[in-house]
Design a protein around this motif. Structure first.
Motif, PDB file in Angstrom:
ATOM      1  N   LEU A 179       2.781  10.289   2.654  1.00 40.61           N
ATOM      2  CA  LEU A 179       3.007  11.677   2.244  1.00 40.61           C
ATOM      3  C   LEU A 179       4.344  12.193   2.754  1.00 40.61           C
ATOM      4  O   LEU A 179       5.060  12.911   2.034  1.00 40.61           O
ATOM      5  CB  LEU A 179       1.873  12.559   2.762  1.00 40.61           C
ATOM      6  N   ALA A 180       4.702  11.845   3.990  1.00 39.57           N
ATOM      7  CA  ALA A 180       5.961  12.315   4.562  1.00 39.57           C
ATOM      8  C   ALA A 180       7.155  11.777   3.781  1.00 39.57           C
ATOM      9  O   ALA A 180       8.084  12.530   3.443  1.00 39.57           O
ATOM     10  CB  ALA A 180       6.058  11.895   6.032  1.00 39.57           C
ATOM     11  N   ALA A 181       7.148  10.464   3.484  1.00 42.66           N
ATOM     12  CA  ALA A 181       8.251   9.870   2.732  1.00 42.66           C
ATOM     13  C   ALA A 181       8.357  10.488   1.337  1.00 42.66           C
ATOM     14  O   ALA A 181       9.458  10.810   0.866  1.00 42.66           O
ATOM     15  CB  ALA A 181       8.048   8.359   2.635  1.00 42.66           C
ATOM     16  N   SER A 182       7.227  10.683   0.686  1.00 42.31           N
ATOM     17  CA  SER A 182       7.218  11.278  -0.659  1.00 42.31           C
ATOM     18  C   SER A 182       7.729  12.713  -0.619  1.00 42.31           C
ATOM     19  O   SER A 182       8.499  13.143  -1.490  1.00 42.31           O
ATOM     20  CB  SER A 182       5.804  11.233  -1.239  1.00 42.31           C
ATOM     21  N   ARG A 232       0.834  -1.199   0.000  1.00 40.19           N
ATOM     22  CA  ARG A 232       0.000   0.000   0.000  1.00 40.19           C
ATOM     23  C   ARG A 232       0.877   1.260   0.000  1.00 40.19           C
ATOM     24  O   ARG A 232       0.636   2.192  -0.769  1.00 40.19           O
ATOM     25  CB  ARG A 232      -0.902   0.001   1.235  1.00 40.19           C
ATOM     26  N   ILE A 233       1.872   1.277   0.870  1.00 48.12           N
ATOM     27  CA  ILE A 233       2.736   2.454   0.977  1.00 48.12           C
ATOM     28  C   ILE A 233       3.552   2.649  -0.294  1.00 48.12           C
ATOM     29  O   ILE A 233       3.709   3.773  -0.786  1.00 48.12           O
ATOM     30  CB  ILE A 233       3.661   2.322   2.210  1.00 48.12           C
ATOM     31  N   VAL A 282      -6.631   2.968  -1.060  1.00 49.49           N
ATOM     32  CA  VAL A 282      -5.531   2.080  -0.691  1.00 49.49           C
ATOM     33  C   VAL A 282      -4.971   2.412   0.690  1.00 49.49           C
ATOM     34  O   VAL A 282      -4.556   1.517   1.429  1.00 49.49           O
ATOM     35  CB  VAL A 282      -4.426   2.135  -1.764  1.00 49.49           C
ATOM     36  N   ALA A 283      -4.955   3.693   1.070  1.00 53.17           N
ATOM     37  CA  ALA A 283      -4.442   4.075   2.389  1.00 53.17           C
ATOM     38  C   ALA A 283      -5.272   3.404   3.485  1.00 53.17           C
ATOM     39  O   ALA A 283      -6.490   3.553   3.523  1.00 53.17           O
ATOM     40  CB  ALA A 283      -4.480   5.589   2.551  1.00 53.17           C
ATOM     41  N   ARG A 284      -4.607   2.665   4.369  1.00 57.61           N
ATOM     42  CA  ARG A 284      -5.322   1.910   5.394  1.00 57.61           C
ATOM     43  C   ARG A 284      -5.801   2.797   6.535  1.00 57.61           C
ATOM     44  O   ARG A 284      -6.835   2.550   7.143  1.00 57.61           O
ATOM     45  CB  ARG A 284      -4.421   0.802   5.953  1.00 57.61           C
ATOM     46  N   SER A 285      -5.035   3.835   6.862  1.00 59.73           N
ATOM     47  CA  SER A 285      -5.361   4.676   8.009  1.00 59.73           C
ATOM     48  C   SER A 285      -4.781   6.063   7.809  1.00 59.73           C
ATOM     49  O   SER A 285      -3.991   6.295   6.881  1.00 59.73           O
ATOM     50  CB  SER A 285      -4.790   4.067   9.295  1.00 59.73           C
ATOM     51  N   ALA A 286      -5.161   6.979   8.695  1.00 60.05           N
ATOM     52  CA  ALA A 286      -4.622   8.341   8.619  1.00 60.05           C
ATOM     53  C   ALA A 286      -3.123   8.337   8.836  1.00 60.05           C
ATOM     54  O   ALA A 286      -2.380   9.077   8.179  1.00 60.05           O
ATOM     55  CB  ALA A 286      -5.313   9.227   9.653  1.00 60.05           C
ATOM     56  N   ARG A 287      -2.633   7.502   9.763  1.00 61.26           N
ATOM     57  CA  ARG A 287      -1.189   7.442  10.025  1.00 61.26           C
ATOM     58  C   ARG A 287      -0.443   6.898   8.820  1.00 61.26           C
ATOM     59  O   ARG A 287       0.632   7.401   8.472  1.00 61.26           O
ATOM     60  CB  ARG A 287      -0.912   6.598  11.257  1.00 61.26           C
ATOM     61  N   GLN A 288      -0.989   5.885   8.163  1.00 61.44           N
ATOM     62  CA  GLN A 288      -0.326   5.349   6.975  1.00 61.44           C
ATOM     63  C   GLN A 288      -0.345   6.367   5.834  1.00 61.44           C
ATOM     64  O   GLN A 288       0.625   6.508   5.096  1.00 61.44           O
ATOM     65  CB  GLN A 288      -0.991   4.049   6.533  1.00 61.44           C
ATOM     66  N   PHE A 289      -1.460   7.055   5.688  1.00 62.06           N
ATOM     67  CA  PHE A 289      -1.563   8.120   4.686  1.00 62.06           C
ATOM     68  C   PHE A 289      -0.518   9.201   4.951  1.00 62.06           C
ATOM     69  O   PHE A 289       0.189   9.647   4.044  1.00 62.06           O
ATOM     70  CB  PHE A 289      -2.979   8.695   4.742  1.00 62.06           C
TER      71      PHE A 289
END
Length: 441
Positions: A147-150, A29-30, A136-143
Motif C-alpha cells: 500500500l505504501a509503495a502504491s 506477491r508485492i 496474496v498478501a503474506r503479512s500485515a507488514r507486506q500488505f
C-alpha cells in the motif's frame, strides 16, 4: 522412533513441502498486489477533458479498461489457484451470495442486457481482485509495504503531473464535462478533481495504517502529501469526510460496546443521507441547508436526485438493470421527459439512489445488508469489546468513508470507481478476519 511417529513426521514434512511448492515469492506477491492497487486507484492517467467525445453515450465502455482488468484477472486467478481457492470460502456469506444472485436477476430483466453483462463482468473482476489482494498478501507488514509503495506512486505522479503537464492535470475552462468554477483546481493523473479528492482521502487512511504497521516516517509522508493535494483539488465532500472519519473511528477505540460502536458509525451515515436526499423530500431540511450553505443544491445534485427518483418509480421492483441507465442512448436521447443537462449525467451522485435505480428497491435492501449490516456484524466478531487493531481499523475507515461518500457519489457497485474497489476490499477483509488471522502477522 515408532512407526506411528514416523508416519506422523512424514505427513508433517509432506504437508510442509506441499505448502512450499504452492508458495509464491514475496516479490511476485508485492508486484501483483501493487499493480492491482494502483489500477484500483486510477487506470486512466492524463485524461484530456477537452475531448468532445466525452459527451457521447458510453455504452461500449473503454477497451483499455477492459483489457487491463482482464489481464489482472488472469494473473490474480493464477495466483489464487496456486495458493488455494479454499481461502476465499469465508466470502460465501448469505448476504454476499444473496446480493450476487439479485444482481444476476437484474441483468436478465435489464433494458440493456448486453450492457449490464459487460459492466457486471467488470464488477465481478474488481471483486475478485479485491479478495485476491487479501489472500496474496503474506503479512500485515507486506500488505502495508504494498500500500505504501502504491500510494507514493500515485501521489508523487499527481504532483509531477500538475508541475509538468498542467493542461492534462489541472481543470480548465475548456473542459467539456466540468463546471466553469473548476478551472485551476488540481486533478493530477485523475479524470476529475472529485475522483482525485476521493483517492487522496484513501491515501490519508493508508498513510495512517502504514505509520502504525510499517514505518512512522513513510506513513506520515504519505498523509502529508495526500492532504496537500486534497486541498489543491478543493473537493469539498472529500475534505469534509476526513475529520468525520478520524473522529468517529477514534471514538470507536474509546467506546467499545458493540451497540455503541454501531451507533457511532451508523449515525453519521444516516445524517449524510438526510442532508442529501432529505433536501428534496423534507422541506425543513431544505430550509436549513439554504440558510447554512451557499449552494443548497450541492452543485446541481438535487436535480439529478429528483430525476433518479422519478425513474426509480417507473421500475421500482426490478430496476432498469445493473449499469443500464446512465450514459446510454435511452437516457441521453430517448427519454420520455424533456431532455436537459441531467440526462447526460454519468451517475446519480448518490449510491443508494443508483442502487435502487438499477437494481430496484429490493436490490437496495439487499445492498444495505452487504454494505451496512455485514461489516458491523463482522467488526463485533473481530474486536468485541477490545481495542481495534491497525488492519481492522484500516478496513473500518475505508468502509466508513465509502458509506458517508455514498450520499454524494455512486461508490457501491461501480467497478471503475476507486472507492468502490477499496470498500469491497475492506468488506472482504473484515469478513475474512472473522474466520482466520488474515494479514495479522
Amino acid at each position: 522412533m515408532s512407526s506411528a511417529a514416523q508416519i506422523d513426521a512424514g505427513s508433517i514434512a509432506e504437508a510442509r513441502s506441499g505448502r512450499a511448492a504452492r508458495d509464491i515469492p514475496d516479490w511476485m506477491r508485492i508486484a501483483l498486489n501493487g499493480t492491482v492497487i494502483v489500477v484500483f486507484w486510477n487506470h486512466l492517467w492524463f485524461a484530456d477533458l477537452s475531448d468532445r467525445s466525452l459527451l457521447e453515450a458510453a455504452e461500449s465502455g473503454s477497451l483499455l479498461t477492459q483489457g487491463i482488468f482482464i489481464a489482472l484477472a488472469l494473473a490474480m486467478g493464477a495466483a489464487l489457484w496456486r495458493l488455494g481457492l479454499e481461502r476465499l470460502r469465508p466470502l460465501m456469506s448469505w448476504p454476499i451470495l444473496l446480493c450476487a444472485g439479485w444482481l444476476a436477476l437484474t441483468i436478465l430483466t435489464s433494458v440493456e442486457p448486453l450492457l449490464s453483462i459487460r459492466r457486471a463482468i467488470l464488477l465481478l473482476i474488481a471483486a475478485m481482485l479485491a479478495a485476491g489482494v487479501l489472500v496474496v498478501a503474506r503479512s500485515a507488514r507486506q500488505f502495508a509495504l504494498t500500500l505504501a509503495a502504491s500510494a507514493l506512486i500515485i501521489v508523487i505522479s499527481s504532483f509531477l503531473a500538475v508541475a509538468l503537464v498542467p493542461q492534462l492535470s489541472v481543470h480548465s475552462a475548456f473542459d467539456v464535462q466540468a463546471e466553469p468554477d473548476h478551472a485551476g483546481l488540481w486533478r493530477g493523473i485523475f479524470p476529475h478533481k472529485n475522483e482525485a479528492g476521493s483517492v487522496m482521502v484513501i491515501l490519508i487512511l493508508v498513510g495512517l495504517y502504514v505509520a502504525a504497521t510499517l514505518s512512522r516516517f513513510t506513513g506520515w509522508v504519505i498523509v502529508l502529501l495526500s492532504a496537500i493535494f486534497l486541498v489543491g483539488t478543493n473537493s469539498k465532500t472529500a475534505m469534509a469526510t476526513v475529520p468525520v472519519i478520524l473522529a468517529v473511528t477514534g471514538l470507536c477505540q474509546v467506546f467499545r460496546g458493540p451497540w455503541l460502536r454501531a451507533l457511532l458509525l451508523v449515525a453519521p451515515i444516516l445524517a449524510f443521507s438526510i442532508l442529501s436526499i432529505g433536501s428534496i423530500f423534507l422541506p425543513p431540511v431544505k430550509d436549513v441547508l439554504e440558510l447554512l450553505l451557499k449552494d443548497a443544491s450541492f452543485t446541481g445534485r438535487s436535480e439529478i436526485w429528483q430525476f433518479a427518483v422519478d425513474n426509480i418509480l417507473v421500475r421500482p421492483v426490478q430496476g432498469w438493470g445493473y449499469g443500464a441507465f446512465w450514459l446510454t442512448e435511452r437516457t441521453m436521447y430517448g427519454s420520455a421527459t424533456i431532455s436537459t443537462w441531467v440526462n447526460g449525467a454519468r451517475h446519480a451522485h448518490n449510491a443508494f439512489l443508483d442502487t435502487a435505480l438499477t437494481t430496484g428497491l429490493p436490490g437496495l435492501g439487499i445492498a444495505l445488508l452487504v454494505y451496512l449490516y455485514g461489516p458491523l456484524r463482522d467488526l463485533n466478531r473481530i474486536a468485541g469489546a477490545r481495542t481495534i487493531d491497525p488492519t481492522t481499523m484500516l478496513f473500518i475507515r475505508l468502509w466508513f468513508f465509502a458509506m458517508i461518500s455514498a450520499s454524494f457519489e455512486s461508490v457501491l457497485f461501480n467497478g471503475n470507481n476507486p472507492t468502490c474497489c477499496m470498500v469491497m476490499l475492506a468488506i472482504f477483509g473484515l469478513r475474512m478476519r472473522t474466520q482466520h488471522a488474515l494479514v495479522r502477522r
